[in-house]
Design a protein around this motif. Structure first.
Motif, mmCIF file in Angstrom:
data_model
loop_
_atom_site.group_PDB
_atom_site.id
_atom_site.type_symbol
_atom_site.label_atom_id
_atom_site.label_comp_id
_atom_site.label_asym_id
_atom_site.label_seq_id
_atom_site.Cartn_x
_atom_site.Cartn_y
_atom_site.Cartn_z
ATOM 1 N N THR A 44 0.827 -1.203 0.000
ATOM 2 C CA THR A 44 0.000 0.000 0.000
ATOM 3 C C THR A 44 0.861 1.253 0.000
ATOM 4 O OG1 THR A 44 -1.896 1.063 1.081
ATOM 5 C CG2 THR A 44 -0.183 0.169 2.527
ATOM 6 N N ASN A 45 0.291 2.327 -0.512
ATOM 7 C CA ASN A 45 0.928 3.654 -0.523
ATOM 8 C C ASN A 45 2.250 3.652 -1.282
ATOM 9 O OD1 ASN A 45 -1.174 4.826 0.982
ATOM 10 N ND2 ASN A 45 -0.221 4.203 2.905
ATOM 11 N N TRP A 46 2.137 3.439 -2.575
ATOM 12 C CA TRP A 46 3.289 3.509 -3.478
ATOM 13 C C TRP A 46 3.230 4.827 -4.248
ATOM 14 C CZ3 TRP A 46 4.185 -1.732 -6.467
ATOM 15 C CH2 TRP A 46 4.478 -2.745 -5.533
ATOM 16 N N TYR A 47 4.340 5.552 -4.227
ATOM 17 C CA TYR A 47 4.421 6.848 -4.910
ATOM 18 C C TYR A 47 5.620 6.848 -5.849
ATOM 19 C CZ TYR A 47 4.809 11.889 -5.629
ATOM 20 O OH TYR A 47 4.882 13.144 -6.191
ATOM 21 N N ALA A 48 5.375 7.164 -7.121
ATOM 22 C CA ALA A 48 6.455 7.237 -8.110
ATOM 23 C C ALA A 48 6.444 8.602 -8.779
ATOM 24 C CB ALA A 48 6.289 6.142 -9.165
ATOM 25 N N TYR A 49 7.628 9.176 -8.908
ATOM 26 C CA TYR A 49 7.787 10.406 -9.672
ATOM 27 C C TYR A 49 8.954 10.205 -10.629
ATOM 28 C CZ TYR A 49 7.988 15.342 -10.863
ATOM 29 O OH TYR A 49 7.968 16.535 -11.539
ATOM 30 N N GLN A 50 8.652 10.284 -11.932
ATOM 31 C CA GLN A 50 9.673 10.077 -12.955
ATOM 32 C C GLN A 50 10.002 11.409 -13.606
ATOM 33 O OE1 GLN A 50 7.213 6.774 -14.762
ATOM 34 N NE2 GLN A 50 9.201 5.749 -14.822
ATOM 35 N N GLU A 51 11.292 11.662 -13.789
ATOM 36 C CA GLU A 51 11.725 12.905 -14.415
ATOM 37 C C GLU A 51 12.988 12.661 -15.227
ATOM 38 O OE1 GLU A 51 12.683 15.787 -11.427
ATOM 39 O OE2 GLU A 51 14.357 14.622 -10.631
ATOM 40 N N VAL A 52 13.204 13.475 -16.235
ATOM 41 C CA VAL A 52 14.360 13.452 -17.137
ATOM 42 C C VAL A 52 14.357 12.186 -17.974
ATOM 43 C CG1 VAL A 52 16.851 13.714 -17.388
ATOM 44 C CG2 VAL A 52 15.672 14.843 -15.483
ATOM 45 N N VAL A 53 14.596 11.028 -17.335
ATOM 46 C CA VAL A 53 14.604 9.741 -18.042
ATOM 47 C C VAL A 53 13.875 8.726 -17.181
ATOM 48 C CG1 VAL A 53 16.032 7.845 -18.881
ATOM 49 C CG2 VAL A 53 16.758 10.191 -19.265
ATOM 50 N N GLY A 54 12.999 7.943 -17.795
ATOM 51 C CA GLY A 54 12.291 6.896 -17.063
ATOM 52 C C GLY A 54 11.420 6.091 -17.991
ATOM 53 N N ASN A 55 11.238 4.828 -17.682
ATOM 54 C CA ASN A 55 10.372 3.977 -18.489
ATOM 55 C C ASN A 55 8.984 3.871 -17.867
ATOM 56 O OD1 ASN A 55 12.353 3.622 -20.429
ATOM 57 N ND2 ASN A 55 13.142 1.760 -19.518
ATOM 58 N N TYR A 56 8.689 2.799 -17.162
ATOM 59 C CA TYR A 56 7.335 2.564 -16.679
ATOM 60 C C TYR A 56 7.206 2.900 -15.197
ATOM 61 C CZ TYR A 56 7.217 0.068 -21.070
ATOM 62 O OH TYR A 56 7.318 -0.238 -22.402
ATOM 63 N N GLY A 57 6.035 3.361 -14.818
ATOM 64 C CA GLY A 57 5.768 3.530 -13.398
ATOM 65 C C GLY A 57 5.763 2.186 -12.694
ATOM 66 N N MET A 58 5.109 1.209 -13.327
ATOM 67 C CA MET A 58 5.098 -0.165 -12.825
ATOM 68 C C MET A 58 5.239 -1.111 -14.009
ATOM 69 S SD MET A 58 1.920 0.370 -10.151
ATOM 70 C CE MET A 58 1.562 -1.383 -9.997
ATOM 71 N N GLU A 59 6.251 -1.979 -13.973
ATOM 72 C CA GLU A 59 6.435 -3.000 -15.011
ATOM 73 C C GLU A 59 6.155 -4.355 -14.382
ATOM 74 O OE1 GLU A 59 9.434 -3.806 -18.650
ATOM 75 O OE2 GLU A 59 10.372 -3.834 -16.662
#
Length: 400
Positions: free
Chosen positions: A238-253
């Protein structure tokens, strides 16, 4: 008796760093030391600043403890570094919101060390035909076996721990290292309030196992924020937080080594955000999406916020979207089979809701997910996390 009580109060304040009655704050002085090699004797490292040299490995039967507020710093100039908990070993790293335990690297350059790697003997599934218990070989450069039948394996307790500047990309280094790598880690392990910050691969990766992750931040990691394979089946996430910037693929793979399992993970309260202009790590990636399912990946997910997964125009054009199903087999077995469920999903600033990841199959958006397993809304709240020192780096808070 009053004099004795007052003396005890002063002594307690000195040893805990608390204020005494006159408002004076007692400042704790950190110790210094070095951590290296095989750790074969249980030990508690008091509050301090430690240098990590090489692959420090916690042996089976050994418990290593770090006190709150400690910092462990690797230095890529003197070779490869990582903190490894071998199967049977334990790491007790219990920080607080105000005094997190930080594993970092001197240069502050992404991909400079191997992060925290934990091994267990909880179940994995990587074959549809081999009998249990199944095993595999790690991809972290150590080439160690993982897998087993101990679903309640206990690798220790990690609370309020931050890993910075870790990760190695397997296509570039013939090994994969992430911020946190969990190899067949079991449900007896506690993972709470963890941060993976600006690594060069995934923020968190699960290689099978039954462990769950609560209150997690994956910030600025160059591959996926959260990734798993080998039939990972954590149930209390529970309570998963993702912030992608500059370079990134998937929030969740999400994948399951092409095995059509009768089990799947469950995650509630998810926030996946992508900053404007964020490009894919490898231009060979077909799309850029918040959540990708492939190789029979499945699961139940609820209360989700997805924001910023827009089409990419440079350096090459790619579609952006909320949900991607990469292959037809995953669609037939997991989507049609009812093993992928996403409910209470709020999507903003994202160009496509559903994307078929491969040109060999196309599904109309109107029939992409059965309505019984898909519910869009405008009221999802996503991850519920509170900022503090644990989620602050260089004066900037990570929860935006």
């Amino acid at each position: 008796m009053k004099k004795i009580a007052f003396s005890i109060a002063i002594i307690a304040a000195v040893f805990t760093g608390c204020s005494i009655n006159d408002g004076t704050e007692v400042v704790k002085t950190p110790v210094t030391g070095e951590i290296t090699g095989d750790l074969t004797v249980s030990k508690t490292y008091p509050y301090g600043n430690y240098t990590l040299k090489g692959f420090a490995k916690v042996a089976s039967g050994v418990t290593i403890t770090f006190e709150a507020g400690s910092t462990i710093t690797a230095d890529k100039t003197d070779g490869d570094d990582a903190f490894v908990i071998l199967n049977g070993g334990k790491l007790i790293a219990v920080g607080t919101a105000a005094e997190p335990i930080v594993f970092t690297e001197k240069s502050k350059v992404a991909g400079s060390w191997g992060g925290i790697i934990m091994y267990g003997d909880a179940p994995i599934v990587n074959s549809a035909t081999n009998p249990a218990p199944q095993t595999a070989t790690s991809e972290d450069g150590l080439a160690l076996p993982y897998g087993g039948s101990n679903a309640t394996h206990n690798g220790g307790t990690l609370k309020y721990v931050r890993v910075e500047y870790a990760g190695q990309v397997i296509t570039q280094n013939n090994k994969e290292q992430n911020g946190f790598s969990f190899y067949s880690v079991g449900s007896g392990t506690t993972l709470e309030n963890l941060v993976s910050y600006k690594g060069n691969d995934d923020g968190f990766e699960f290689y099978g196992g039954t462990v769950s992750l609560k209150n997690a931040i994956s910030y600025g990691n160059a591959d996926d924020a959260f990734d798993w394979q080998d039939g990972w089946r954590g149930q209390e996430n529970t309570n998963w937080y993702a912030y992608q910037e500059v370079v990134g693929n998937y929030g969740m793979e999400i994948e399951a080594k092409s095995v059509n399992n009768a089990f799947w993970p469950k995650v509630t309260n998810i926030t996946l955000k992508r900053a404007a202009g964020t490009a894919t790590e490898a231009q060979s990636e077909i799309q850029l999406d918040a959540i990708q399912f492939k190789k029979e990946g499945n699961g139940e997910y609820s209360n989700i916020i997805i924001d910023g997964y827009k089409n990419q125009t440079t350096p090459t054009a790619k579609n952006g979207g909320a949900i991607q199903i990469l292959d037809l087999t995953t669609y037939n077995n997991q989507v049609v089979g009812g093993k992928i469920k996403l409910t209470n999903v709020t999507i903003t600033n994202t160009d496509n809701t559903f994307i078929s990841g491969a040109s060999t199959f196309t599904v109309a958006a109107s029939s992409f997910l059965p309505t019984t397993n898909w519910a869009i809304s405008t009221t999802a709240t996503g991850a519920a996390l509170t900022n503090g020192a644990w989620s602050t780096v260089n004066g900037a808070t990570l929860i935006k």
